[in-house]
Design a protein around this motif. Structure first.
Motif, PDB file in Angstrom:
ATOM      1  N   PRO A 125       0.828  -1.205   0.000  1.00 39.22           N
ATOM      2  CA  PRO A 125       0.000   0.000   0.000  1.00 39.22           C
ATOM      3  C   PRO A 125       0.860   1.251   0.000  1.00 39.22           C
ATOM      4  O   PRO A 125       2.057   1.207   0.268  1.00 39.22           O
ATOM      5  CB  PRO A 125      -0.778  -0.118   1.310  1.00 39.22           C
ATOM      6  N   ARG A 126       0.239   2.364  -0.289  1.00 38.58           N
ATOM      7  CA  ARG A 126       0.939   3.642  -0.224  1.00 38.58           C
ATOM      8  C   ARG A 126       1.210   4.009   1.224  1.00 38.58           C
ATOM      9  O   ARG A 126       0.417   3.793   2.105  1.00 38.58           O
ATOM     10  CB  ARG A 126       0.087   4.751  -0.854  1.00 38.58           C
ATOM     11  N   ASP A 127       2.352   4.585   1.448  1.00 39.21           N
ATOM     12  CA  ASP A 127       2.686   5.092   2.777  1.00 39.21           C
ATOM     13  C   ASP A 127       3.714   6.184   2.586  1.00 39.21           C
ATOM     14  O   ASP A 127       4.692   6.007   1.852  1.00 39.21           O
ATOM     15  CB  ASP A 127       3.261   3.985   3.667  1.00 39.21           C
ATOM     16  N   ASP A 128       3.513   7.325   3.234  1.00 39.30           N
ATOM     17  CA  ASP A 128       4.455   8.424   3.073  1.00 39.30           C
ATOM     18  C   ASP A 128       5.867   8.013   3.456  1.00 39.30           C
ATOM     19  O   ASP A 128       6.850   8.538   2.939  1.00 39.30           O
ATOM     20  CB  ASP A 128       3.999   9.621   3.909  1.00 39.30           C
ATOM     21  N   ALA A 129       5.976   7.069   4.408  1.00 37.76           N
ATOM     22  CA  ALA A 129       7.301   6.610   4.823  1.00 37.76           C
ATOM     23  C   ALA A 129       7.803   5.518   3.887  1.00 37.76           C
ATOM     24  O   ALA A 129       8.924   5.547   3.403  1.00 37.76           O
ATOM     25  CB  ALA A 129       7.255   6.093   6.263  1.00 37.76           C
ATOM     26  N   GLY A 130       6.954   4.526   3.585  1.00 38.42           N
ATOM     27  CA  GLY A 130       7.370   3.426   2.735  1.00 38.42           C
ATOM     28  C   GLY A 130       8.472   2.601   3.372  1.00 38.42           C
ATOM     29  O   GLY A 130       8.785   2.728   4.545  1.00 38.42           O
ATOM     30  N   ASP A 131       9.080   1.728   2.570  1.00 39.79           N
ATOM     31  CA  ASP A 131      10.186   0.906   3.038  1.00 39.79           C
ATOM     32  C   ASP A 131      11.508   1.341   2.411  1.00 39.79           C
ATOM     33  O   ASP A 131      12.518   0.659   2.554  1.00 39.79           O
ATOM     34  CB  ASP A 131       9.936  -0.571   2.696  1.00 39.79           C
ATOM     35  N   GLU A 132      11.489   2.496   1.723  1.00 39.90           N
ATOM     36  CA  GLU A 132      12.687   2.902   0.996  1.00 39.90           C
ATOM     37  C   GLU A 132      13.881   3.130   1.916  1.00 39.90           C
ATOM     38  O   GLU A 132      15.030   2.906   1.538  1.00 39.90           O
ATOM     39  CB  GLU A 132      12.415   4.193   0.202  1.00 39.90           C
ATOM     40  N   GLY A 133      13.620   3.570   3.126  1.00 45.40           N
ATOM     41  CA  GLY A 133      14.719   3.839   4.057  1.00 45.40           C
ATOM     42  C   GLY A 133      15.010   2.699   5.008  1.00 45.40           C
ATOM     43  O   GLY A 133      15.670   2.901   6.041  1.00 45.40           O
ATOM     44  N   MET A 134      14.540   1.494   4.703  1.00 45.39           N
ATOM     45  CA  MET A 134      14.710   0.368   5.616  1.00 45.39           C
ATOM     46  C   MET A 134      16.185   0.057   5.849  1.00 45.39           C
ATOM     47  O   MET A 134      16.998   0.064   4.929  1.00 45.39           O
ATOM     48  CB  MET A 134      14.013  -0.875   5.070  1.00 45.39           C
ATOM     49  N   ARG A 135      16.507  -0.221   7.111  1.00 43.25           N
ATOM     50  CA  ARG A 135      17.841  -0.699   7.490  1.00 43.25           C
ATOM     51  C   ARG A 135      17.662  -1.962   8.327  1.00 43.25           C
ATOM     52  O   ARG A 135      16.684  -2.098   9.055  1.00 43.25           O
ATOM     53  CB  ARG A 135      18.599   0.344   8.308  1.00 43.25           C
ATOM     54  N   VAL A 136      18.621  -2.855   8.226  1.00 40.13           N
ATOM     55  CA  VAL A 136      18.608  -4.076   9.015  1.00 40.13           C
ATOM     56  C   VAL A 136      19.909  -4.177   9.787  1.00 40.13           C
ATOM     57  O   VAL A 136      20.997  -4.071   9.207  1.00 40.13           O
ATOM     58  CB  VAL A 136      18.419  -5.320   8.124  1.00 40.13           C
ATOM     59  N   VAL A 137      19.803  -4.354  11.084  1.00 40.94           N
ATOM     60  CA  VAL A 137      20.965  -4.468  11.963  1.00 40.94           C
ATOM     61  C   VAL A 137      20.852  -5.788  12.721  1.00 40.94           C
ATOM     62  O   VAL A 137      19.802  -6.429  12.707  1.00 40.94           O
ATOM     63  CB  VAL A 137      21.050  -3.273  12.937  1.00 40.94           C
ATOM     64  N   PRO A 138      21.900  -6.220  13.394  1.00 43.72           N
ATOM     65  CA  PRO A 138      21.810  -7.493  14.135  1.00 43.72           C
ATOM     66  C   PRO A 138      20.698  -7.450  15.178  1.00 43.72           C
ATOM     67  O   PRO A 138      20.457  -6.429  15.821  1.00 43.72           O
ATOM     68  CB  PRO A 138      23.195  -7.607  14.791  1.00 43.72           C
TER      69      PRO A 138
END
Length: 756
Positions: free
Chosen positions: A15-28
Motif C-alpha cells: 500500500p501507499r505510505d508516506d514513509a514506505g520501506d525505501e529507508g529500511m535498514r537491518v541491523v543485528p
C-alpha cells in the motif's frame, strides 16, 4: 473460493505510505529486551501523541486500582503495583487512544474512500481520533457527517429489511467492556440471531475448545501467584517481549525464586533470552537471563514435543492423581507407547539429547506451568496439540495445585471478558435459559456464524449487514482480498471505533462510522469492568475529557440502536442501561455464574470461580479431567517450499501499527520483510537483502504478496516468518484448525520467488 471450481490467483501489492520501506535498514537482532530503550521509546511516542502534561495524566493511571485498564494486552496486575504499571507497548496503546490528533469532517472531505483504501495501516492509524458519526451513502466515495439518530435509523431500517435475523453479522473485538459486551449480545439475541463472531475465533478459540474438552473450562487454571511459585515454566509459541511485556516481570520474579524456564519457539525471542527490567536498578546492567533452555522447534512440531516428553516421563506419573481425578489414561498410555521416535525428531527438528534433557528438567521438579499463545493455536491440529499439553500436565498432577497448570495468554484486554459476557456464536443452553428467564424472551437456540463462516456468508450473499464493535475486521482476518470482496458485497457496514483503520475504507453499498469513547476517557455513566487473562474482574475508570463532545460510549451506542430497532421494548430497559451501568451489572449477576454481588465487588476486583484450579473439580462430560488420544501428524511441505508463520513486529499491537521498527529483530523503518534461515536461502540461490514475492499454495489456487526483503535470520530450518497483517493475504480462508475453525496463520506453505 472454497468450492474448488475456480482456481484463484490473488496478488497483494504494497500500500501507499508516506514513509514506505525505501529507508529500511537491518541491523543485528537484540539478545535482550526492556531496559532504558523501552522507556525512551515509550516516552517518545507518548510525548509525540499526547504532549508532556497529558502523558503524565494518563500513564500514571494505567492499570492502577482507581485508574483505567490498559487498552493493550490482558496480562493481570498483582496486588502491589508500581507507580508505572505499564510496558512500552502499553504506553503506545494509551498514547494512540489519548492522542491530540483528530479525524473530523474536513479529513473525510479531503480523502475519498478510494484513496483511504490504498493507504497503509500505519498511515491510517496515525491520523488520530474519530470525532463525529460519518455516513457513506450508496454510490458515493466520500463519508459525510450524519446525526446520531439518523445513523441509528439507517441501521434499524437495514436490519428490519433483511429476510431474517441470520442475514446480519455482529462482530466484536476484545477492547469492549463487560457492560458493553453484555448489552451487545443481548441486542443481537433480542434481534434473533447468534451471529456473534469475535476476535477469539482467530486467536485462542483453539485453546477454549481443547480446555473445555479436557478440563471443563475454556480458560487457564493459574493465577499470577501460581506463576511466581512455579518450579518450571514452559513458554511455548509466544513472544512476551513484544506481545505481553509485563509478563517478563512475572518470569523474572519466578526465576529469582528458583524457577527454570524453557522457551519453545522457531524464532529466538529477545525477551526470553534476557530481561532488563526498566523499573529496577538491575535493568541498567545485565538484567536477568530468563530461558534456561531454548528448544528451537520446527513449526507445528509442538504436539510431537509434548508426546515425546510424556513418553519419557511415564515412569514418574502421579498415579494417585490419575486414578482419582482423570479419565482415559489407559487408552492414552497405550497410544503413547507406540510413538515413532523418527517421526518425533522429524516433526520437532530437535535432537534426542534435547528431548531427554528437557524431560529431566521436568522430572527434577514438582510444579510445572505451560504458557502459550498463537504459536500453538493457529495450526490445523491446534486443538489436538493443546489437548496434548493438558495430557503432559495431567500425567504428573500439574493441574489444580499451587504453582502448576495451563496458562493460555490472551492477547487483547478483555477478550476473555467478552466471551464470559456471552459474545459467542455457540452459547450454552444454560446461558440462553438464564438470559431468557431474566429478560422474559426466548433467545435463538441455533448456533451462529464464527468469523470464517461470517466471511463466507458475506462472500456468498447470505449475510447482508455487518456491524463491528471495535477492532479492524478487514486486517485481523485471513485471505485479505476475499474478505474485502465479501464486505463490499454487503448492503451496509457499520464500524464502532475510536480511530481510523482499513475497515473504514472497505465498505458495503452504504457505510457508517460510529465514534466511541476510549478506555482513557470519562464516561458519564460511570466505571466499566474488564476481565484479565487469569479470570480477575476489576473496574476501569477513564479520566480524560472525551476527544469530542459528539462521542458516545459503546453502551450508549448499543442502547440507542436498540431503541431505534425495537421501539418501546417491554423486555429490556435500554434507556436505563445507557445511563446506569450498575443496572447492567445487576442483570449480569443474575445471568452469569460467578458475578453474584457484582456491583459491590467490582471496585475492589474479584476472581471468577475456576473449578479445576480452586477445587480440582472438572466439569466435563465424564466428571473428570480427560486424557485424550491425538494422532501425531508430521507436517511435510513440498520440495523447495517453506512453512510460514505470521508474527507481530515490536512496533505493533494486533493490527495497530505504532511505527515501522522492530527493535528486537533489528528491522528499522520497514515492514515488508521475511525472516529465513541462511541455509534455506542458500538452497534457493537467494542472499540476505534480496527482494522476493511470497506465494502461498492451496488447492483452490495461489496467493501472492509482492516485494518483501529477505533477512537471513536464525529461525528453524524449513521455516520462515513475516509480519501480519501484510501477509494475511497468504492465509487461505478454508485453511482452518479442526474443531475451532481458527485460521492457520502459523503454518502456511509458501515459496519464495525473486521479485520481478
Amino acid at each position: 473460493m472454497g468450492t474448488g471450481q475456480d482456481r484463484l490467483t490473488v496478488v497483494r501489492k504494497a500500500p501507499r505510505d508516506d514513509a514506505g520501506d525505501e529507508g529500511m535498514r537491518v541491523v543485528p537482532p537484540k539478545d535482550w529486551a526492556g531496559g532504558l530503550p523501552a522507556v525512551a521509546h515509550a516516552m517518545e511516542t507518548a510525548y509525540r501523541q499526547m504532549g508532556v502534561g497529558r502523558t503524565a495524566l494518563t500513564l500514571l493511571q494505567v492499570n492502577q486500582k482507581r485508574g483505567f485498564d490498559c487498552p493493550g494486552c490482558a496480562w493481570p496486575e498483582g496486588e502491589h503495583r508500581s507507580p508505572a504499571e505499564f510496558c512500552e507497548n502499553g504506553a503506545k496503546a494509551v498514547a494512540e487512544e489519548a492522542t491530540t490528533r483528530r479525524v473530523g469532517r474536513e479529513f473525510f472531505a479531503a480523502h475519498p474512500v478510494g484513496e483511504l483504501a490504498v493507504r497503509s495501516d500505519h498511515w491510517l492509524g496515525q491520523q488520530g481520533r474519530l470525532t463525529e458519526p460519518m455516513h457513506k451513502p450508496a454510490g458515493s466515495d466520500h463519508y459525510v457527517p450524519i446525526a446520531w439518530e439518523a445513523a441509528f435509523e439507517i441501521i434499524a431500517r437495514e436490519l428490519r429489511a433483511l429476510g431474517g435475523p441470520d442475514e446480519a453479522v455482529f462482530y466484536t473485538s476484545g477492547r469492549t467492556s463487560n457492560e458493553a459486551a453484555f448489552v451487545y449480545q443481548l441486542l443481537v439475541r433480542r434481534f434473533g440471531t447468534n451471529n456473534l463472531p469475535d476476535c477469539s475465533n482467530m486467536c485462542h478459540e483453539s485453546s477454549g475448545s481443547a480446555l473445555n474438552q479436557t478440563l471443563g473450562i475454556g480458560k487457564g487454571t493459574v493465577s499470577l501467584e501460581d506463576l511466581h511459585r512455579a518450579e518450571l515454566i514452559f513458554v511455548v509459541g509466544q513472544n512476551p517481549g513484544t506481545n505481553h511485556p509485563r509478563m517478563l516481570t512475572a518470569l523474572e520474579r519466578a526465576k529469582r525464586g528458583g524457577a527454570r524456564i524453557i522457551a519453545v519457539n522457531p524464532l529466538p525471542e529477545a525477551g526470553l533470552l534476557r530481561f532488563k527490567n526498566p523499573q529496577k536498578p538491575s535493568g541498567l546492567g545485565r538484567g536477568t537471563a530468563l530461558a534456561d533452555r531454548f528448544l528451537q522447534i520446527r513449526l507445528n512440531g509442538d504436539m510431537a514435543l509434548f508426546q515425546a516428553l510424556s513418553l519419557l516421563l511415564l515412569d514418574s506419573a502421579d498415579q494417585e492423581f490419575i486414578e482419582r481425578h482423570t479419565h482415559g489414561f489407559e487408552d492414552w498410555e497405550r497410544h503413547l507407547r507406540a510413538l515413532d521416535w523418527e517421526r518425533v525428531l522429524e516433526a520437532t527438528g530437535l535432537s534426542m539429547a534435547e528431548l531427554e534433557a528437557t524431560a529431566e528438567d521436568v522430572r527434577a521438579v514438582g510444579s510445572v506451568v505451560v504458557c502459550w499463545a498463537m504459536g500453538l493455536t493457529q495450526h490445523r491440529n491446534s486443538v489436538a496439540t493443546i489437548r496434548e499439553v493438558v495430557n503432559f500436565l495431567l500425567l504428573r498432577g500439574n493441574v489444580g495445585r499451587s504453582g502448576a497448570g495451563v496458562c493460555p495468554v490472551r492477547g487483547h484486554s478483555n477478550v476473555q471478558g467478552d466471551r464470559t459476557m456471552g459474545i459467542y456464536e455457540k452459547p450454552s443452553q444454560a446461558f440462553l435459559d438464564a438470559l431468557g428467564k431474566e429478560f422474559g424472551f426466548s433467545p435463538p437456540g441455533h448456533h451462529g456464524l464464527d468469523t470464517v463462516e461470517a466471511i463466507r456468508a458475506m462472500r456468498d450473499g447470505s449475510a447482508k449487514v455487518f456491524v463491528g464493535m471495535g477492532g479492524n475486521f478487514v486486517r485481523a482476518t485471513p485471505d485479505s482480498d476475499v474478505t474485502e470482496a465479501a464486505l463490499r458485497r454487503t448492503r451496509l457496514t457499520v464500524q464502532i471505533s475510536t480511530k481510523l483503520n482499513r475497515s473504514h475504507a472497505v465498505c458495503g453499498r452504504e457505510a457508517l462510522i460510529l465514534p466511541t469513547l476510549g478506555r482513557t476517557e470519562r464516561d458519564p455513566a460511570g466505571y466499566v469492568t474488564v476481565e484479565d487473562s487469569m479470570g480477575l474482574v476489576h473496574a476501569s475508570t477513564g479520566r480524560l475529557r472525551p476527544a469530542s463532545a459528539e462521542l458516545l460510549s459503546e453502551v450508549a451506542i448499543v442502547c440507542r440502536l436498540a431503541g431505534a430497532l425495537f421501539g418501546d421494548d417491554p423486555h429490556v430497559p435500554w434507556a436505563g442501561f445507557e445511563h446506569d451501568y450498575g443496572a447492567i451489572r445487576d442483570r449480569v449477576s443474575r445471568v452469569i455464574p460467578g458475578f453474584e454481588d457484582f456491583n459491590a465487588r467490582a471496585p475492589g476486583g474479584f476472581a471468577l470461580p475456576n473449578a479445576p484450579r480452586d477445587e480440582r473439580r472438572f466439569p466435563t462430560a465424564t466428571g473428570k479431567a480427560n486424557f485424550t488420544v491425538n494422532a501425531l501428524e508430521v507436517l511435510r511441505v513440498p520440495p523447495g517450499r517453506l512453512l510460514l508463520q505470521t508474527v507481530r513486529s515490536h512496533d505493533q499491537y494486533n493490527t495497530t501499527i505504532y511505527g515501522l521498527d522492530d527493535r528486537y529483530r533489528g528491522v528499522k523503518a520497514g515492514r515488508r520483510v521475511v525472516f529465513v534461515h541462511p541455509d534455506d536461502l542458500a538452497e534457493r540461490d537467494l542472499a540476505d537483502g534480496d527482494l522476493v514475492d511470497l506465494i502461498s499454495e492451496w488447492p483452490d489456487g495461489e496467493r501472492k504478496a509482492e516485494g518483501f526483503r529477505v533477512i537471513a535470520y536464525p529461525t528453524a530450518r524449513g521455516c520462515c516468518a513475516a509480519y501480519f497483517p501484510e501477509t494475511n493475504v497468504l492465509v487461505p480462508l478454508d485453511s482452518v484448525a479442526e474443531t475451532s475453525n481458527t485460521p492457520t496463520s502459523k503454518s502456511v506453505v509458501v515459496r519464495l520467488e525473486r521479485a520481478g
